[in-house]
Design an enzyme around this catalytic site. Sequence first.
Site, PDB file in Angstrom:
ATOM      1  N   CYS A   1       0.829  -1.207   0.000  1.00 24.36           N
ATOM      2  CA  CYS A   1       0.000   0.000   0.000  1.00 24.36           C
ATOM      3  C   CYS A   1       0.867   1.262   0.000  1.00 24.36           C
ATOM      4  O   CYS A   1       1.887   1.331   0.685  1.00 24.36           O
ATOM      5  CB  CYS A   1      -0.909  -0.019   1.231  1.00 24.36           C
ATOM      6  SG  CYS A   1      -2.052   1.377   1.275  1.00 24.36           S
TER       7      CYS A   1
ATOM      8  N   CYS B   1       0.416   4.638   7.091  1.00 28.02           N
ATOM      9  CA  CYS B   1      -0.221   4.454   8.409  1.00 28.02           C
ATOM     10  C   CYS B   1       0.754   3.685   9.322  1.00 28.02           C
ATOM     11  O   CYS B   1       1.138   2.547   9.013  1.00 28.02           O
ATOM     12  CB  CYS B   1      -1.532   3.694   8.255  1.00 28.02           C
ATOM     13  SG  CYS B   1      -2.574   4.398   6.946  1.00 28.02           S
TER      14      CYS B   1
ATOM     15  N   CYS C   1       0.400  -0.080  10.341  1.00 24.41           N
ATOM     16  CA  CYS C   1      -0.046  -1.068   9.364  1.00 24.41           C
ATOM     17  C   CYS C   1       1.087  -1.833   8.682  1.00 24.41           C
ATOM     18  O   CYS C   1       1.979  -1.238   8.068  1.00 24.41           O
ATOM     19  CB  CYS C   1      -0.922  -0.394   8.313  1.00 24.41           C
ATOM     20  SG  CYS C   1      -1.713  -1.589   7.212  1.00 24.41           S
TER      21      CYS C   1
ATOM     22  N   CYS D   1     -16.599  -9.297   5.425  1.00 20.41           N
ATOM     23  CA  CYS D   1     -15.922  -8.004   5.243  1.00 20.41           C
ATOM     24  C   CYS D   1     -14.646  -8.203   4.438  1.00 20.41           C
ATOM     25  O   CYS D   1     -13.777  -8.987   4.840  1.00 20.41           O
ATOM     26  CB  CYS D   1     -15.517  -7.406   6.582  1.00 20.41           C
ATOM     27  SG  CYS D   1     -16.837  -7.360   7.784  1.00 20.41           S
TER      28      CYS D   1
ATOM     29  N   CYS E   1     -19.598  -6.171   3.569  1.00 18.64           N
ATOM     30  CA  CYS E   1     -18.893  -4.951   3.967  1.00 18.64           C
ATOM     31  C   CYS E   1     -17.575  -4.922   3.198  1.00 18.64           C
ATOM     32  O   CYS E   1     -16.950  -5.965   3.006  1.00 18.64           O
ATOM     33  CB  CYS E   1     -18.622  -4.996   5.466  1.00 18.64           C
ATOM     34  SG  CYS E   1     -17.645  -3.599   6.043  1.00 18.64           S
TER      35      CYS E   1
ATOM     36  N   CYS F   1     -19.339   1.976   8.736  1.00 14.28           N
ATOM     37  CA  CYS F   1     -18.677   1.316   9.850  1.00 14.28           C
ATOM     38  C   CYS F   1     -17.432   2.145  10.105  1.00 14.28           C
ATOM     39  O   CYS F   1     -16.554   2.236   9.226  1.00 14.28           O
ATOM     40  CB  CYS F   1     -18.318  -0.115   9.429  1.00 14.28           C
ATOM     41  SG  CYS F   1     -17.173  -0.928  10.546  1.00 14.28           S
TER      42      CYS F   1
ATOM     43  N   ARG G   1     -18.023  -3.063  17.800  1.00 11.33           N
ATOM     44  CA  ARG G   1     -17.296  -4.297  17.482  1.00 11.33           C
ATOM     45  C   ARG G   1     -15.966  -4.371  18.215  1.00 11.33           C
ATOM     46  O   ARG G   1     -15.114  -3.498  18.054  1.00 11.33           O
ATOM     47  CB  ARG G   1     -17.074  -4.385  15.961  1.00 11.33           C
ATOM     48  CG  ARG G   1     -16.481  -5.707  15.508  1.00 11.33           C
ATOM     49  CD  ARG G   1     -16.584  -5.908  13.986  1.00 11.33           C
ATOM     50  NE  ARG G   1     -17.957  -5.753  13.563  1.00 11.33           N
ATOM     51  CZ  ARG G   1     -18.388  -4.784  12.733  1.00 11.33           C
ATOM     52  NH1 ARG G   1     -17.548  -3.936  12.204  1.00 11.33           N
ATOM     53  NH2 ARG G   1     -19.661  -4.708  12.423  1.00 11.33           N
TER      54      ARG G   1
HETATM   55  N1  SAM Z   1      -6.798   0.463   3.253  1.00 11.61           N
HETATM   56  C1  SAM Z   1      -8.069   0.606   3.808  1.00 11.61           C
HETATM   57  C2  SAM Z   1      -8.141   1.686   4.847  1.00 11.61           C
HETATM   58  O1  SAM Z   1      -7.104   2.139   5.301  1.00 11.61           O
HETATM   59  O2  SAM Z   1      -9.243   2.086   5.192  1.00 11.61           O
HETATM   60  C3  SAM Z   1      -8.632  -0.677   4.396  1.00 11.61           C
HETATM   61  C4  SAM Z   1      -7.785  -1.640   5.156  1.00 11.61           C
HETATM   62  S1  SAM Z   1      -7.152  -1.069   6.716  1.00 11.61           S
HETATM   63  C5  SAM Z   1      -6.035  -2.388   7.099  1.00 11.61           C
HETATM   64  C6  SAM Z   1      -8.516  -1.196   7.822  1.00 11.61           C
HETATM   65  C7  SAM Z   1      -8.315  -0.842   9.277  1.00 11.61           C
HETATM   66  O3  SAM Z   1      -7.637  -1.875   9.964  1.00 11.61           O
HETATM   67  C8  SAM Z   1      -7.510   0.386   9.614  1.00 11.61           C
HETATM   68  O4  SAM Z   1      -8.225   1.557   9.473  1.00 11.61           O
HETATM   69  C9  SAM Z   1      -7.153   0.144  11.065  1.00 11.61           C
HETATM   70  O5  SAM Z   1      -8.139   0.680  11.920  1.00 11.61           O
HETATM   71  C10 SAM Z   1      -7.145  -1.386  11.184  1.00 11.61           C
HETATM   72  N2  SAM Z   1      -5.775  -1.889  11.404  1.00 11.61           N
HETATM   73  C11 SAM Z   1      -4.814  -1.996  10.469  1.00 11.61           C
HETATM   74  N3  SAM Z   1      -3.666  -2.476  11.011  1.00 11.61           N
HETATM   75  C12 SAM Z   1      -3.917  -2.661  12.325  1.00 11.61           C
HETATM   76  C13 SAM Z   1      -3.123  -3.129  13.420  1.00 11.61           C
HETATM   77  N4  SAM Z   1      -1.858  -3.468  13.269  1.00 11.61           N
HETATM   78  N5  SAM Z   1      -3.699  -3.191  14.644  1.00 11.61           N
HETATM   79  C14 SAM Z   1      -4.995  -2.852  14.803  1.00 11.61           C
HETATM   80  N6  SAM Z   1      -5.792  -2.387  13.809  1.00 11.61           N
HETATM   81  C15 SAM Z   1      -5.263  -2.299  12.584  1.00 11.61           C
HETATM   82 FE1  SF4 Z   2      -2.872   1.184   3.412  1.00 13.32          FE
HETATM   83 FE2  SF4 Z   2      -2.809  -0.038   5.793  1.00 13.32          FE
HETATM   84 FE3  SF4 Z   2      -3.162   2.598   5.679  1.00 13.32          FE
HETATM   85 FE4  SF4 Z   2      -5.148   0.956   4.832  1.00 13.32          FE
HETATM   86  S1  SF4 Z   2      -4.356   1.142   6.918  1.00 13.32           S
HETATM   87  S2  SF4 Z   2      -4.377   2.814   3.795  1.00 13.32           S
HETATM   88  S3  SF4 Z   2      -3.906  -0.722   3.993  1.00 13.32           S
HETATM   89  S4  SF4 Z   2      -1.303   1.470   5.001  1.00 13.32           S
END
Ligand code: SAM
Ligand code: SF4
Length: 336
Positions: free
Chosen positions: A47, A51, A54, A91, A124, A184, A256
């Site tokens: 990606c 973040c 992530c 989802c 979802c 959500c 959730r």
């Molecule tokens: N890329 C899209 C986005 O950012 O909306 C969808 C996928 S993203 C992985 C979805 C959510 O997963 C993030 O907004 C975050 O809240 C949660 N998430 C991702 N990595 C995580 C982690 N290591 N621990 C807890 N929650 C996590």
């Molecule tokens: Fe990309 Fe992870 Fe951020 Fe979603 S949460 S935009 S998958 S880096």
Amino acid sequence: MTLAELQELHSLPFFDLLKRAREVHERYWPEGKIQLCTLLSIKTGGCSEDCAYCAQSARYKTELESHVLLEREEVMTHARAAKNMGSTRFCMGAAWRGVRGGTERFEQVLGIVRDVAALDLEVCVTLGELGPEEARQLRDAGVTAYNHNLDTSPEHYPNIVTTHTYDDRLRTIRNVQDAGISVCCGGILGLSETITDRLRLLEIISHFNPQPESVPINSLMPMPGTPLAENPQVDPFDLVRMIACARIAVPAAKVRLSAGRTRLSDEVQTLCFYAGANSIFYGEKLLTTDNPDTARDLALLAKLGLQTLEPDRALAAPVLDPSVPANPSPDGHHQQ
Ligand code: SAM
Ligand code: SF4
Ligand code: DTB
């Protein structure tokens, strides 16, 4: 709810807060059932976004194995399995900054959504940023809810993500609501945030018009290679307080209990259910990390005498209340 009201709630003695949350929970959710949702990562890793929590960001050297968008049949195998094990919501997550209409990958996602919707599951998706037209197409294909988390307060967000803004996230949420898809939207605890940051998130979510249909509360799963890999585990009592505040601030939403359950005892999860959590991710995997075994979850629900919720394919975004402004922005101005 205002920040001051949330702060007052959050600082109540633990049992007083639980009592308040329980009263709201029983009023809005008299049957007390638990929704089971199953996650599938349909496109993993690589990606463009940064973040800090992530593992799927291409900016960090993580142990993750990336894969391109899964084929329809492979997704369907997972969706059927989810349905067979009693999940009512499927989802699908994609590690994208966002999706654009007219592209091959968006068409592919629409095809997947149509097939999963035909299984009579709630569908979802979480695909990142969306424009109004993409949101309408997803709704027409059968999406019942769109997950787009704000994760933390607008003040702390720039410390966690720099490649997109809080306002970008709010804009997508507006587009989803305008298309008539349920939202959500929740957050993550454990991002080095303050209690005020957590309550600001709830303040903003509670002012959505309409309020979100579900509010996922994630605890950080520290991912090796990401900037937050060494962050300490959230105090379970703080998690319960957050769940209770979410239950009171967004009473009609499913709250959730999301990422991080593998590190919670059955007793802490029970307290979370008592405080108002009424949905979990069910199945051995979240997107890329572990989730508790289904047998362990079923045993806990049975022990507590908690039943599970039926699917609601007719799920529509709650009706907009015209007497309140549409999603006031965090600084008090109204969003367009
Ligand atoms: N890329 C899209 C986005 O950012 O909306 C969808 C996928 S993203 C992985 C979805 C959510 O997963 C993030 O907004 C975050 O809240 C949660 N998430 C991702 N990595 C995580 C982690 N290591 N621990 C807890 N929650 C996590
Ligand atoms: Fe990309 Fe992870 Fe951020 Fe979603 S949460 S935009 S998958 S880096
Ligand atoms: C949400 O709030 N939590 C889910 C879902 N929405 C998409 C994702 C949790 C991801 C946990 C880390 C991982 O598995 O990569």
